[in-house]
Design a protein around this motif. Structure first.
Motif, PDB file in Angstrom:
ATOM      1  N   ASP A  23       0.830  -1.212   0.000  1.00 41.21           N
ATOM      2  CA  ASP A  23       0.000   0.000   0.000  1.00 41.21           C
ATOM      3  C   ASP A  23       0.862   1.258   0.000  1.00 41.21           C
ATOM      4  O   ASP A  23       0.553   2.234  -0.692  1.00 41.21           O
ATOM      5  CB  ASP A  23      -0.937   0.022   1.211  1.00 41.21           C
ATOM      6  CG  ASP A  23      -2.077  -0.979   1.089  1.00 41.21           C
ATOM      7  OD1 ASP A  23      -2.323  -1.473  -0.037  1.00 41.21           O
ATOM      8  OD2 ASP A  23      -2.720  -1.268   2.120  1.00 41.21           O
ATOM      9  N   GLN A  24       1.951   1.243   0.769  1.00 48.97           N
ATOM     10  CA  GLN A  24       2.860   2.393   0.801  1.00 48.97           C
ATOM     11  C   GLN A  24       3.529   2.598  -0.559  1.00 48.97           C
ATOM     12  O   GLN A  24       3.704   3.726  -1.014  1.00 48.97           O
ATOM     13  CB  GLN A  24       3.920   2.215   1.883  1.00 48.97           C
ATOM     14  CG  GLN A  24       3.376   2.337   3.291  1.00 48.97           C
ATOM     15  CD  GLN A  24       4.398   1.909   4.335  1.00 48.97           C
ATOM     16  OE1 GLN A  24       5.178   0.978   4.124  1.00 48.97           O
ATOM     17  NE2 GLN A  24       4.381   2.592   5.478  1.00 48.97           N
ATOM     18  N   LYS A  25       3.891   1.511  -1.215  1.00 49.49           N
ATOM     19  CA  LYS A  25       4.518   1.607  -2.536  1.00 49.49           C
ATOM     20  C   LYS A  25       3.545   2.183  -3.565  1.00 49.49           C
ATOM     21  O   LYS A  25       3.923   3.001  -4.398  1.00 49.49           O
ATOM     22  CB  LYS A  25       5.007   0.228  -2.993  1.00 49.49           C
ATOM     23  CG  LYS A  25       6.202  -0.271  -2.227  1.00 49.49           C
ATOM     24  CD  LYS A  25       6.617  -1.650  -2.697  1.00 49.49           C
ATOM     25  CE  LYS A  25       7.764  -2.188  -1.886  1.00 49.49           C
ATOM     26  NZ  LYS A  25       8.164  -3.534  -2.310  1.00 49.49           N
ATOM     27  N   ILE A  26       2.279   1.772  -3.490  1.00 45.16           N
ATOM     28  CA  ILE A  26       1.263   2.289  -4.418  1.00 45.16           C
ATOM     29  C   ILE A  26       1.049   3.776  -4.173  1.00 45.16           C
ATOM     30  O   ILE A  26       1.002   4.574  -5.110  1.00 45.16           O
ATOM     31  CB  ILE A  26      -0.063   1.498  -4.275  1.00 45.16           C
ATOM     32  CG1 ILE A  26       0.114   0.081  -4.820  1.00 45.16           C
ATOM     33  CG2 ILE A  26      -1.208   2.217  -4.983  1.00 45.16           C
ATOM     34  CD1 ILE A  26      -1.041  -0.852  -4.499  1.00 45.16           C
ATOM     35  N   GLU A  27       0.922   4.159  -2.905  1.00 49.01           N
ATOM     36  CA  GLU A  27       0.722   5.573  -2.581  1.00 49.01           C
ATOM     37  C   GLU A  27       1.911   6.413  -3.046  1.00 49.01           C
ATOM     38  O   GLU A  27       1.741   7.488  -3.630  1.00 49.01           O
ATOM     39  CB  GLU A  27       0.522   5.756  -1.076  1.00 49.01           C
ATOM     40  CG  GLU A  27       0.296   7.201  -0.686  1.00 49.01           C
ATOM     41  CD  GLU A  27       0.137   7.407   0.816  1.00 49.01           C
ATOM     42  OE1 GLU A  27      -0.019   8.567   1.208  1.00 49.01           O
ATOM     43  OE2 GLU A  27       0.176   6.430   1.581  1.00 49.01           O
TER      44      GLU A  27
END
Length: 161
Positions: free
Chosen positions: A111-115
């Protein structure tokens, strides 16, 4: 599940807005030929010095909060008109690398990578916004003793710790 869906929709809408800002088809303002900087005798320059553009960008660029530990290069281009104004501003590519070797940095979740990827993409729109604010006059390119329209490619480099 709702939070994941909301995060996805938010990221998608931010990316769509950034693409609208950076890839909108410009309307040509002149029927004159546009030269590349390699085709002119004298390249365009900011009248007060090209460093003023770098300083202006560093003072006005707003970074997304999720971006950390990155070396970022944003490739932009614009036309310098014969009257010294900037036109047809675009940000067309972003190159991203880790600032510090990844084995020394906490591993991010998916999720952090997508954000982070979504926020990096929004930097194209921010680049266009800031370049449109730059109102200093340029010395136009010169070809055969005459001022000409010239495509100017301008890479912008950031090191974000």
């Amino acid at each position: 599940m709702k939070q994941l869906l909301m995060l996805f929709l938010l990221g998608f809408s931010i990316q769509a807005m950034a693409q609208d800002a950076s890839t909108a088809a410009p309307t040509p303002t002149s029927t004159e030929k546009t030269y590349r900087s390699t085709e002119v005798d004298l390249k365009p320059q900011v009248k007060d010095g090209n460093y003023t553009l770098s300083m202006f960008i560093s003072e006005n660029f707003k970074f997304p909060p999720a971006i950390k530990n990155k070396k970022i290069t944003i490739f932009s281009s614009f036309i310098i008109e014969t009257d010294g104004t900037m036109n047809e501003i675009k940000a067309f590519h972003i190159n991203v690398k880790d600032y510090i070797v990844t084995d020394k940095v906490k591993i991010a979740t998916q999720d952090q990578k997508i954000e982070e990827a979504d926020q990096i993409e929004t930097m194209k729109g921010e680049t266009v916004r800031v370049l449109k604010l730059f109102k200093k006059t340029w010395e136009p390119a010169v070809k055969d003793g005459k001022p000409v329209r010239c495509l100017y490619n301008y890479p912008i480099h950031f090191n974000i710790e």
